[in-house]
Design a protein around this motif. Structure first.
Motif, PDB file in Angstrom:
ATOM      1  N   THR A   1      18.582  53.295 -63.432  1.00 58.71           N
ATOM      2  CA  THR A   1      18.036  52.580 -64.574  1.00 58.71           C
ATOM      3  C   THR A   1      18.217  51.083 -64.359  1.00 58.71           C
ATOM      4  O   THR A   1      19.328  50.606 -64.151  1.00 58.71           O
ATOM      5  N   ALA A   2      17.111  50.380 -64.422  1.00 54.14           N
ATOM      6  CA  ALA A   2      17.231  48.937 -64.324  1.00 54.14           C
ATOM      7  C   ALA A   2      17.933  48.453 -65.581  1.00 54.14           C
ATOM      8  O   ALA A   2      17.743  48.996 -66.652  1.00 54.14           O
ATOM      9  N   ASP A   3      18.771  47.443 -65.459  1.00 51.52           N
ATOM     10  CA  ASP A   3      19.504  47.003 -66.640  1.00 51.52           C
ATOM     11  C   ASP A   3      18.674  46.012 -67.421  1.00 51.52           C
ATOM     12  O   ASP A   3      18.532  44.871 -67.044  1.00 51.52           O
ATOM     13  N   GLY A  29      13.992  61.653 -70.884  1.00 49.06           N
ATOM     14  CA  GLY A  29      13.003  61.994 -69.851  1.00 49.06           C
ATOM     15  C   GLY A  29      13.733  62.135 -68.532  1.00 49.06           C
ATOM     16  O   GLY A  29      14.889  61.721 -68.401  1.00 49.06           O
ATOM     17  N   GLY A  30      13.059  62.705 -67.553  1.00 48.97           N
ATOM     18  CA  GLY A  30      13.681  62.922 -66.254  1.00 48.97           C
ATOM     19  C   GLY A  30      13.999  61.618 -65.541  1.00 48.97           C
ATOM     20  O   GLY A  30      13.607  60.540 -65.982  1.00 48.97           O
ATOM     21  N   THR A  31      14.753  61.756 -64.450  1.00 46.48           N
ATOM     22  CA  THR A  31      15.075  60.579 -63.653  1.00 46.48           C
ATOM     23  C   THR A  31      13.795  59.863 -63.211  1.00 46.48           C
ATOM     24  O   THR A  31      12.801  60.517 -62.870  1.00 46.48           O
ATOM     25  N   ALA A  32      13.813  58.549 -63.275  1.00 43.70           N
ATOM     26  CA  ALA A  32      12.697  57.697 -62.831  1.00 43.70           C
ATOM     27  C   ALA A  32      11.361  58.017 -63.514  1.00 43.70           C
ATOM     28  O   ALA A  32      10.294  57.782 -62.957  1.00 43.70           O
ATOM     29  N   SER A  33      11.447  58.554 -64.734  1.00 46.07           N
ATOM     30  CA  SER A  33      10.209  58.858 -65.466  1.00 46.07           C
ATOM     31  C   SER A  33       9.584  57.600 -66.057  1.00 46.07           C
ATOM     32  O   SER A  33       8.417  57.601 -66.449  1.00 46.07           O
ATOM     33  N   GLY A  34      10.388  56.532 -66.151  1.00 46.71           N
ATOM     34  CA  GLY A  34       9.887  55.299 -66.754  1.00 46.71           C
ATOM     35  C   GLY A  34      10.545  55.005 -68.091  1.00 46.71           C
ATOM     36  O   GLY A  34      10.019  54.220 -68.888  1.00 46.71           O
ATOM     37  N   LYS A  35      11.709  55.592 -68.335  1.00 50.06           N
ATOM     38  CA  LYS A  35      12.400  55.378 -69.623  1.00 50.06           C
ATOM     39  C   LYS A  35      12.690  53.891 -69.836  1.00 50.06           C
ATOM     40  O   LYS A  35      12.382  53.327 -70.881  1.00 50.06           O
ATOM     41  N   THR A  36      13.308  53.275 -68.837  1.00 50.56           N
ATOM     42  CA  THR A  36      13.678  51.862 -68.984  1.00 50.56           C
ATOM     43  C   THR A  36      12.431  50.992 -69.128  1.00 50.56           C
ATOM     44  O   THR A  36      12.417  50.052 -69.931  1.00 50.56           O
ATOM     45  N   THR A  37      11.394  51.337 -68.388  1.00 52.28           N
ATOM     46  CA  THR A  37      10.145  50.563 -68.454  1.00 52.28           C
ATOM     47  C   THR A  37       9.559  50.638 -69.864  1.00 52.28           C
ATOM     48  O   THR A  37       9.171  49.615 -70.443  1.00 52.28           O
ATOM     49  N   VAL A  38       9.536  51.855 -70.438  1.00 46.14           N
ATOM     50  CA  VAL A  38       9.012  52.029 -71.801  1.00 46.14           C
ATOM     51  C   VAL A  38       9.871  51.235 -72.793  1.00 46.14           C
ATOM     52  O   VAL A  38       9.350  50.533 -73.665  1.00 46.14           O
ATOM     53  N   LEU A 128      18.613  53.848 -77.428  1.00 45.54           N
ATOM     54  CA  LEU A 128      19.538  54.534 -76.521  1.00 45.54           C
ATOM     55  C   LEU A 128      18.702  55.320 -75.521  1.00 45.54           C
ATOM     56  O   LEU A 128      17.921  56.195 -75.889  1.00 45.54           O
ATOM     57  N   GLU A 129      18.883  54.979 -74.241  1.00 44.42           N
ATOM     58  CA  GLU A 129      18.034  55.552 -73.193  1.00 44.42           C
ATOM     59  C   GLU A 129      18.870  56.347 -72.199  1.00 44.42           C
ATOM     60  O   GLU A 129      19.957  55.920 -71.830  1.00 44.42           O
ATOM     61  N   GLY A 130      18.381  57.526 -71.778  1.00 44.44           N
ATOM     62  CA  GLY A 130      19.096  58.276 -70.743  1.00 44.44           C
ATOM     63  C   GLY A 130      18.556  59.686 -70.577  1.00 44.44           C
ATOM     64  O   GLY A 130      17.909  60.210 -71.479  1.00 44.44           O
ATOM     65  N   ALA A 158       9.237  60.329 -55.892  1.00 45.31           N
ATOM     66  CA  ALA A 158       8.844  59.211 -55.025  1.00 45.31           C
ATOM     67  C   ALA A 158       9.494  57.907 -55.501  1.00 45.31           C
ATOM     68  O   ALA A 158      10.039  57.129 -54.707  1.00 45.31           O
ATOM     69  N   ARG A 159       9.482  57.692 -56.820  1.00 43.57           N
ATOM     70  CA  ARG A 159      10.103  56.471 -57.373  1.00 43.57           C
ATOM     71  C   ARG A 159      11.606  56.469 -57.153  1.00 43.57           C
ATOM     72  O   ARG A 159      12.213  55.443 -56.864  1.00 43.57           O
ATOM     73  N   ARG A 160      12.188  57.645 -57.298  1.00 46.30           N
ATOM     74  CA  ARG A 160      13.649  57.750 -57.160  1.00 46.30           C
ATOM     75  C   ARG A 160      14.071  57.430 -55.722  1.00 46.30           C
ATOM     76  O   ARG A 160      15.076  56.760 -55.507  1.00 46.30           O
ATOM     77  N   ARG A 162      12.551  55.532 -53.588  1.00 47.78           N
ATOM     78  CA  ARG A 162      12.432  54.078 -53.375  1.00 47.78           C
ATOM     79  C   ARG A 162      13.582  53.340 -54.075  1.00 47.78           C
ATOM     80  O   ARG A 162      14.254  52.509 -53.484  1.00 47.78           O
ATOM     81  N   ARG A 163      13.814  53.673 -55.357  1.00 51.31           N
ATOM     82  CA  ARG A 163      14.836  52.952 -56.121  1.00 51.31           C
ATOM     83  C   ARG A 163      16.238  53.151 -55.538  1.00 51.31           C
ATOM     84  O   ARG A 163      16.986  52.186 -55.364  1.00 51.31           O
ATOM     85  N   ASP A 164      16.594  54.393 -55.234  1.00 49.38           N
ATOM     86  CA  ASP A 164      17.964  54.656 -54.770  1.00 49.38           C
ATOM     87  C   ASP A 164      18.231  54.066 -53.387  1.00 49.38           C
ATOM     88  O   ASP A 164      19.364  53.671 -53.092  1.00 49.38           O
ATOM     89  N   GLY A 206       5.183  54.064 -68.842  1.00 55.64           N
ATOM     90  CA  GLY A 206       4.772  52.683 -69.120  1.00 55.64           C
ATOM     91  C   GLY A 206       3.290  52.415 -68.937  1.00 55.64           C
ATOM     92  O   GLY A 206       2.775  51.385 -69.395  1.00 55.64           O
ATOM     93  N   ASP A 207       2.572  53.339 -68.285  1.00 56.82           N
ATOM     94  CA  ASP A 207       1.112  53.150 -68.131  1.00 56.82           C
ATOM     95  C   ASP A 207       0.392  53.457 -69.438  1.00 56.82           C
ATOM     96  O   ASP A 207      -0.780  53.107 -69.604  1.00 56.82           O
ATOM     97  N   ASN A 208       1.088  54.117 -70.363  1.00 59.64           N
ATOM     98  CA  ASN A 208       0.439  54.578 -71.588  1.00 59.64           C
ATOM     99  C   ASN A 208       0.577  53.524 -72.710  1.00 59.64           C
ATOM    100  O   ASN A 208       1.389  53.651 -73.624  1.00 59.64           O
TER     101      ASN A 208
HETATM  102  P1  ADP Z   1      14.038  55.557 -65.630  1.00 59.89           P
HETATM  103  O1  ADP Z   1      14.684  54.564 -66.559  1.00 59.89           O
HETATM  104  O2  ADP Z   1      13.412  56.707 -66.331  1.00 59.89           O
HETATM  105  O3  ADP Z   1      14.935  55.980 -64.512  1.00 59.89           O
HETATM  106  P2  ADP Z   1      12.498  53.281 -64.694  1.00 59.89           P
HETATM  107  O4  ADP Z   1      11.695  52.714 -65.826  1.00 59.89           O
HETATM  108  O5  ADP Z   1      13.740  52.548 -64.297  1.00 59.89           O
HETATM  109  O6  ADP Z   1      12.799  54.821 -64.946  1.00 59.89           O
HETATM  110  O7  ADP Z   1      11.524  53.422 -63.443  1.00 59.89           O
HETATM  111  C1  ADP Z   1      11.991  53.957 -62.210  1.00 59.89           C
HETATM  112  C2  ADP Z   1      11.311  53.213 -61.079  1.00 59.89           C
HETATM  113  O8  ADP Z   1       9.914  53.438 -61.133  1.00 59.89           O
HETATM  114  C3  ADP Z   1      11.526  51.696 -61.143  1.00 59.89           C
HETATM  115  O9  ADP Z   1      11.651  51.211 -59.833  1.00 59.89           O
HETATM  116  C4  ADP Z   1      10.243  51.192 -61.793  1.00 59.89           C
HETATM  117  O10 ADP Z   1       9.915  49.906 -61.370  1.00 59.89           O
HETATM  118  C5  ADP Z   1       9.216  52.212 -61.318  1.00 59.89           C
HETATM  119  N1  ADP Z   1       8.178  52.444 -62.321  1.00 59.89           N
HETATM  120  C6  ADP Z   1       8.375  52.762 -63.617  1.00 59.89           C
HETATM  121  N2  ADP Z   1       7.200  52.930 -64.263  1.00 59.89           N
HETATM  122  C7  ADP Z   1       6.233  52.711 -63.341  1.00 59.89           C
HETATM  123  C8  ADP Z   1       4.810  52.742 -63.378  1.00 59.89           C
HETATM  124  N3  ADP Z   1       4.148  53.033 -64.508  1.00 59.89           N
HETATM  125  N4  ADP Z   1       4.124  52.486 -62.245  1.00 59.89           N
HETATM  126  C9  ADP Z   1       4.799  52.205 -61.109  1.00 59.89           C
HETATM  127  N5  ADP Z   1       6.136  52.157 -60.987  1.00 59.89           N
HETATM  128  C10 ADP Z   1       6.862  52.402 -62.087  1.00 59.89           C
END
Ligand code: ADP
Ligand code: C5P
Length: 244
Positions: A1-3, A29-38, A128-130, A158-160, A162-164, A206-208
């Motif tokens: 999760t990005a801070d 939501g699942g890992t790297a689903s975009g919780k922090t982004t939303v 509260l996100e997690g 795929a996102r996980r 890259r992030r990890d 976050g695309d929605n």
């Molecule tokens: P979570 O909090 O659910 O783990 P994040 O919002 O941190 O998810 O997103 C996980 C990774 O995916 C981050 O590197 C983020 O930049 C990327 N990411 C999130 N949403 C999108 C999106 N809609 N399109 C592309 N990359 C995304």
């Protein structure tokens, strides 16, 4: 999760006596689903309110020496990996308008930072996100709104990866092993079943933009802001007089 915690917690005073309780939103939501982004998008759109983001990750138990030595056997996706009593205590205080000190968690050495905390002040909105914020009924009961971010598993994996590898100091093989052994089974056993508690499910995260706009409008309504000019700053109301 990005801070994203720095987003809006500022150093605001607690709410005045008699003011409304903060509005608490759970985002799961699942890992790297975009919780922090939303959450970041909601916080951005609520820019004229005091909003704080709390990450469930902050409440991970630190690992013992023994657990650290057998890291590959530790399940970070099981509900027992979190100090839920501490989370509950912090959320209860925030909900009653008090500020709290939240632990800081380090994903690289799997420990809480023993000296420093993040001070979170009273706010209008608490998010509260997690992955497992809907798992415990006591935590769920504090929430005024529950959002589940629903993103396909292949995109999340795929996102996980890259992030990890980029941010959390892992290698691809260990990420894949952890995913197959713990992340996916725990998603199926604990995260997915908790989706039924959600009030709103956001496909594509976050695309929605439509879903996020609707959620922000709802929060504003709940905060008692029906002011059209604030919701639609670019809309002008033209008064017309008809003469017969
Ligand atoms: P979570 O909090 O659910 O783990 P994040 O919002 O941190 O998810 O997103 C996980 C990774 O995916 C981050 O590197 C983020 O930049 C990327 N990411 C999130 N949403 C999108 C999106 N809609 N399109 C592309 N990359 C995304
Ligand atoms: O940000 P996200 O929701 O993905 O964070 C939760 C994930 O972090 C879990 O799936 C867990 O496997 C992972 N995690 C980890 N190492 C830690 C703590 C959590 O890989 N020390």
């Amino acid at each position: 999760t990005a801070d994203a915690s720095a987003a809006a917690d500022g150093f605001a005073p607690p709410p005045a006596a008699g003011s409304k309780q903060p509005f608490l939103i759970g985002v799961s939501g699942g890992t790297a689903s975009g919780k922090t982004t939303v959450c970041d998008m909601i916080i951005q759109q609520l820019h004229d309110h005091r909003v704080v983001l709390v990450n469930q990750d902050s409440f991970y138990h630190g690992l013992t020496e023994e657990e650290s030595e057998r890291l590959q056997d530790y399940n970070f996706d099981h509900p027992d990996a979190f100090d839920t009593d501490r989370l509950l205590e912090c959320m209860g205080k925030l909900k009653s308008g008090q500020s709290v000190n939240i632990p800081i968690y380090d994903f690289k050495n799997h420990r809480r930072c023993s000296e420093s905390f993040r001070k979170v002040n009273a706010s209008d909105v608490i998010i509260l996100e997690g992955i497992l914020v809907f798992h415990d009924q006591r935590v769920r009961d504090l929430m005024d709104m529950k959002i589940f971010v629903d993103t396909d598993a292949d995109i999340r994996l795929a996102r996980r990866i890259r992030r990890d590898t980029v941010e959390r100091g892992r290698d691809v093989i260990s990420v894949l092993e952890q995913y197959g052994r713990f992340v996916k089974p725990s998603f199926d056993d604990f995260v997915l079943p908790s989706k039924k508690y959600a009030d709103v499910i956001i496909p594509r995260g976050g695309d929605n933009h439509v879903a996020i706009d609707l959620i922000v409008q709802h929060i504003r309504t709940k905060l008692g802001q029906h002011d059209l000019c604030k919701i639609y700053p670019n809309v002008f109301v033209v008064h017309t007089t008809f003469q017969v």
